[in-house]
Scaffold this motif. Structure first.
Motif, mmCIF file in Angstrom:
data_model
loop_
_atom_site.group_PDB
_atom_site.id
_atom_site.type_symbol
_atom_site.label_atom_id
_atom_site.label_comp_id
_atom_site.label_asym_id
_atom_site.label_seq_id
_atom_site.Cartn_x
_atom_site.Cartn_y
_atom_site.Cartn_z
ATOM 1 N N ARG A 299 0.837 -1.204 0.000
ATOM 2 C CA ARG A 299 0.000 0.000 0.000
ATOM 3 C C ARG A 299 0.872 1.253 0.000
ATOM 4 O O ARG A 299 0.573 2.229 -0.702
ATOM 5 C CB ARG A 299 -0.901 -0.029 1.239
ATOM 6 N N GLU A 302 2.502 1.672 -3.455
ATOM 7 C CA GLU A 302 1.523 2.153 -4.435
ATOM 8 C C GLU A 302 1.190 3.624 -4.179
ATOM 9 O O GLU A 302 1.059 4.415 -5.125
ATOM 10 C CB GLU A 302 0.262 1.296 -4.350
ATOM 11 N N GLY A 307 3.060 1.666 -8.202
ATOM 12 C CA GLY A 307 2.208 0.473 -8.254
ATOM 13 C C GLY A 307 2.535 -0.468 -9.394
ATOM 14 O O GLY A 307 2.145 -1.641 -9.373
ATOM 15 N N ASP A 308 3.257 0.027 -10.404
ATOM 16 C CA ASP A 308 3.594 -0.832 -11.548
ATOM 17 C C ASP A 308 4.911 -1.569 -11.370
ATOM 18 O O ASP A 308 5.329 -2.319 -12.264
ATOM 19 C CB ASP A 308 3.641 -0.007 -12.832
ATOM 20 N N THR A 320 2.546 -7.269 -10.237
ATOM 21 C CA THR A 320 2.972 -5.906 -9.947
ATOM 22 C C THR A 320 2.567 -5.593 -8.514
ATOM 23 O O THR A 320 1.793 -6.340 -7.888
ATOM 24 C CB THR A 320 2.288 -4.894 -10.881
ATOM 25 N N ALA A 322 0.606 -3.233 -7.461
ATOM 26 C CA ALA A 322 -0.834 -2.981 -7.385
ATOM 27 C C ALA A 322 -1.633 -4.279 -7.493
ATOM 28 O O ALA A 322 -2.603 -4.503 -6.746
ATOM 29 C CB ALA A 322 -1.252 -2.010 -8.486
ATOM 30 N N ARG A 325 -1.187 -6.353 -4.327
ATOM 31 C CA ARG A 325 -1.893 -5.752 -3.184
ATOM 32 C C ARG A 325 -3.376 -6.101 -3.217
ATOM 33 O O ARG A 325 -3.984 -6.436 -2.193
ATOM 34 C CB ARG A 325 -1.709 -4.237 -3.198
#
Length: 978
Positions: A299, A302, A307-308, A320, A322, A325
């Motif tokens: 978190r 991101e 996030g990527d 990834t 994101a 997660r």
């Protein structure tokens, strides 16, 4: 597939159980335990089966398989009820102890109804009362259930904590942790930390402690301002729980700690190292704890816009940050809901939300020697890194950008790099349209420019690549009608080709000849190219001088000095006449370097001084860091470390204004590390070494980077920063190319060897021995380097001896001796076998004497070989050391007369210390041991006192009062006993 032969007797079964007990917890140990439990069923007597079932339950418990542990315990309880006499006092104690294990296992399974948990506690209480055991352990489990449910724990805590401990109570360390957690939940960080202190300080420990307590204490330590302590405990605590399925919750809290201290990149690295936990943790409660820590980290990453980034997650697909997660959030939410549904509370959902909503506690805490940010782990992009200085703006209109790039390149200005990088991106686009502008010229000219720039950025080990690119650029320049640029690219190709190692060629003579030929070809090229612009001609002269300078550096021949200086004079005169500022500076720099290579350091410093004065007055400014760096290195050579440090520090400060490649900040950091070591500032040196290595790594010079990091790891170990050393090496060894075997195998072996030594220093004998054994096995195949194998095998033997495994120690020592016969390591091997002799005699007493004497016989042969080879030991002579060890070994084995005779021989070989001699300490220790053997064990105090008093008088007269103190104490003891 069975992991071991099927035991055919109870003796074989017990041996197999002992061997399995030495394995780390995990599937291999668990499968073996299952097979041994099945094998135990064949024997008529039940005791072997009881032992096998206990081993199986332990494997399930510490292998994070709580569903299976209660089933095995139920079988044990049935055996106890049916045949109580089978359980002796130790087995009975073990059985009642493990009631708590079952309680823990049942709490970890949300499918077990709450009524069943309470029924089990009632069963435990009834059994304890019938057996006459105190109920403090029962109340401890009742409190832990209340805490798990999220009920008011005040009464349950008092009923447990106020009771006197019993033999079946949890160990001190575990109970301390539970008491500290009670205060932590109540919001009293300070009281929790005071309670934890005996565990955090290492005074109390067990199978899971202090690693469990450390993981919980990290955030309270930060909240109370104890950041250094938190850092220290994170490094040691994480290593104790990593990859361990039964400690996945602890790993999750270390990930959370990384996320809340600005160490998100380290958190992703640790997540990758613990990827196995996604699939190997079978405890829902532990998994919830782990996944929540993972989600805190993901978190945060991101939120910071990454996030990527790739992330290590469940096997079978690529994740990834994101994507992982979202997956983790769904699974963890489901687990929390299942526990809350079973418990009838919202405790687990609430605790999850509290962890996820925590704000970072620190912007940045330097956790390891390898500090990295998320940008460092992001995929590389062709965009040039920003610098501290506001760089010249890159023009947007394409014609202006092309012309500006060429203008800056002609000056040798570092900002040309950003322009070329931008142009490379534009030209590579499918919709690129070249300007129809006579000032810009044709596309072929621009492609030549880009090829030349690409060639200039090739690494030191890519000369052949650079030569090919320059040759291609020269051809395109010819096509574009640019003979001056073609000549420059051709000269660069000649220089790169001369530096390319020739296949089958050896020695500096070959390279010197290639550079001579390259210089001659450059001169011809220069003479045959008409219409050169002044900056082009100056650059050609610079390359001619550089070729001869490299020849001098390669050969070291005095006859090669004058030709370099002659070319430098030509360059200096031409550049001065045409006011080509960058090449005037280049000429002076080459002159200073030439004097340095030829050994005339004072003259080199004088030239560097003159150059610095000119640069400060006339520029170019980007040459200042490089020139200060050169003068700093010269001053290091002249043993003026303070002045060198000042120059190099100023160079590094100024280098921040320019791209790293333009001023070689990697080398500046490395040279500063050397200066710091000369100044006695090793911690500062360590920072510069790690910075140098990380910069090299970012530039793709991975071998150089790993070598520098290896030096940093060794330095950190020398400084006693054991956990820093291990954490650094763990990080490096987890790099993809290290894991895939793409790095030099000897370099990786060196990293592992340093790590094994650090583990040994950190008293993790089991892990150190395992690594040494693996390295010894691998290095046995190094036919080109038997000496290194001898050293690794020798160290392995000593560690095995420390662990009491003298059978394997003898095997490793024999490997070392065999390799030593091919590549002698007299002193190191002698030290090894003498230490093995001492360990065996010390641990086994008289029974170990034959083995110890065999080692000393090996040491005797080594001493004879060394004498024949006229080898001189760096410390005391090998014969003296051998005599002393004969004394110690025989003393340990109770052969006191032989011990005394050997010590007398050692004293004779050492000789009495005289004024200024440095062996007073050794001599005094030898006298002390002889006095103890003679006065205490042989019960002859009078001659022992005569010996000791004479030695004390001699040492005192020579001023060695500290060395005399143990002798004075021993003499006083002997007089008291008379």
């Amino acid at each position: 597939m069975p992991t071991a032969p099927h035991p055919q007797s109870t003796d074989e079964l017990y041996r197999a159980l002992q061997e399995n007990d030495r394995r780390p917890y995990g599937r291999t140990r668990t499968v073996a335990a299952e097979e041994l439990a099945a094998a135990a069923e064949q024997f008529e007597e039940p005791v072997p089966l009881v032992h096998a079932l206990f081993e199986l339950q332990e494997a399930y418990t510490y292998g994070s398989e709580p569903r299976k542990s209660p089933v095995v315990f139920a079988r044990l309880l049935t055996l106890f009820d049916e045949q109580p006499d089978v359980f002796d006092e130790r087995l009975r104690h073990m059985l009642f102890w493990r009631f708590k294990w079952v309680s823990n296992a049942l709490r970890a399974l949300p499918e077990i109804p709450l009524t069943s948990l309470r029924q089990w506690l009632t069963e435990m209480r009834d059994r304890y009362e019938r057996a006459g055991f105190g109920l403090q352990p029962y109340y401890g489990q009742a409190y832990q259930l209340a805490a798990h449910l999220g009920e008011d724990t005040t009464l349950a805590y008092e009923l447990w904590a106020a009771r006197t401990r019993t033999r079946l109570s949890d160990c001190e360390a575990c109970e301390i942790c539970e008491r500290a957690l009670y205060h932590l939940v109540a919001g009293d960080d300070e009281r929790a930390l005071r309670t934890w202190e005996p565990v955090l300080a290492g005074k109390e420990s067990c199978q899971e402690e202090p690693a469990r307590s450390v993981s919980y204490a990290l955030l309270p330590l930060l909240r109370t301002g104890r950041t250094d302590r938190a850092r220290e405990l994170h490094l040691a605590g994480y290593r104790a729980c990593r990859r361990n399925p039964s400690m996945s919750g602890e790993v999750g809290r270390h990930l959370e700690f990384s996320a809340l201290t600005g160490n998100e990149a380290r958190g992703l690295e640790l997540l990758a190292e613990n990827r196995n936990l996604f699939d190997e943790v079978d405890s829902p409660l532990d998994l919830l704890d782990f996944l929540t820590g993972v989600e805190v980290l993901l978190r945060r990453v991101e939120f910071l816009g990454h996030g990527d980034l790739p992330a290590a997650g469940y096997a079978g697909r690529t994740w990834t940050v994101a994507g992982l997660r979202a997956e983790v959030r769904g699974r963890a939410d489901d687990l929390a809901a299942r526990f809350d549904a079973r418990n009838g509370t919202t405790a687990h959902t609430d605790r999850r939300r509290e962890r996820l909503d925590r704000a970072p506690l620190l912007d940045a805490l330097e956790l390891t020697l390898r500090t990295r940010g998320l940008d460092d782990v992001a995929p590389a992009t062709p965009v040039a890194a920003p610098t501290a200085r506001t760089a010249t703006a890159v023009p947007e209109p394409l014609p202006e950008l092309i012309l500006r790039a060429r203008e800056l390149d002609a000056e040798g200005h570092p900002d040309a790099q950003a322009c070329w990088a931008r142009l490379r991106t534009l030209v590579a686009a499918r919709d690129y349209v070249h300007p129809d502008d006579p000032a810009v010229g044709p596309l072929v000219r621009l492609r030549a420019d880009l090829l030349a720039d690409e060639a200039s950025r090739a690494g030191d080990d890519e000369y052949a690549v650079a030569a090919g690119l320059y040759e291609e650029a020269a051809g395109l320049y010819d096509d574009a009608g640019e003979p001056g640029h073609a000549a420059l690219a051709g000269a660069c190709a000649l220089l790169a080709a001369a530096e390319t190692p020739a296949e089958g060629a050896d020695g500096p003579e070959t390279k010197a000849a290639a550079l001579t030929a390259a210089h001659a070809a450059m001169v011809r090229l220069h003479e045959e190219t008409p219409g050169l612009a002044p900056y082009q001609e100056a650059r050609l002269l610079r390359m001619r001088a550089t070729a001869l300078g490299l020849r001098l550096q390669t050969s070291g021949s005095e006859e090669h000095v004058a030709p370099v200086l002659a070319e430098v004079d030509l360059l200096d005169a031409f550049a001065t006449r045409h006011d080509v500022a960058g090449q005037i500076s280049g000429a002076l720099l080459l002159r200073a370097s030439t004097y340095a290579i030829s050994g005339d350091l004072p003259a080199a410093v004088t030239e560097a001084d003159a150059l610095l004065d000119r640069l400060k007055a006339h520029g170019p400014a980007w040459h200042l860091p490089r020139t200060l760096g050169l003068r700093g290195r010269l001053r290091l050579g002249l043993q003026d470390a303070p002045a060198a440090h000042a120059d190099l520090s100023e160079a590094l400060r100024l280098a921040a204004d320019w791209p790293a490649e333009a001023v070689d900040t990697v080398r500046l950091h490395g040279d500063l590390a050397e200066a710091c070591m000369h100044l006695g500032r090793p911690d500062e040196a360590l920072r510069h070494l790690t910075r140098s290595a990380e910069l090299d790594l970012r530039r793709g010079n991975r071998t150089d980077a790993f070598c520098t990091y290896s030096n940093a790891a060794q330095l950190s170990l020398d400084l006693g920063r054991v956990e820093d050393c291990i954490a650094l090496l763990d990080s490096l060894l987890a790099e993809p190319d290290a894991v895939a075997g793409e790095l030099d195998d000897r370099l990786v072996a060196q990293l592992r060897l340093t790590r094994a030594r650090a583990l040994h220093t950190g008293e993790d004998l089991k892990a150190a021995t395992a690594e040494f054994v693996a390295l010894a096995s691998e290095s046995a195949a190094w036919d080109d380097d038997p000496g290194s194998h001898a050293m690794i095998a020798a160290e392995t033997a000593v560690l095995l001896g420390e662990a009491g495994d003298f059978g394997r120690a003898r095997e490793a020592a024999d490997q070392a001796l065999a390799a030593h016969a091919r590549a002698p390591r007299y002193e190191q091997l002698s030290n090894c076998v003498r230490e093995l002799a001492r360990l065996q005699a010390q641990q086994q007493g008289p029974d170990g004497l034959p083995g110890a004497l065999a080692y000393l016989a090996d040491a005797g042969r080594i001493a004879d070989e060394a004498r024949a080879a006229e080898y001189r030991a760096h410390g005391r002579s090998l014969d003296t050391a051998l005599a002393y060890e004969h004394g110690r070994v025989n003393a340990y084995a109770g052969e006191y007369e032989d011990a005394l005779a050997a010590l007398e021989k050692a004293l004779a070989l050492l000789g009495e210390p005289g004024p200024g001699e440095d062996h007073a300490g050794e001599w005094a220790e030898c006298v002390r041991l002889a006095g103890a053997v003679e006065g205490i064990y042989l019960e002859r105090p009078a001659p022992a006192l005569t010996r000791l008093d004479a030695a004390v008088s001699r040492l005192t007269a020579l001023g060695h009062t500290e060395e005399a103190e143990p002798l004075v104490s021993l003499a006083a003891r002997l007089r008291d006993e008379e």
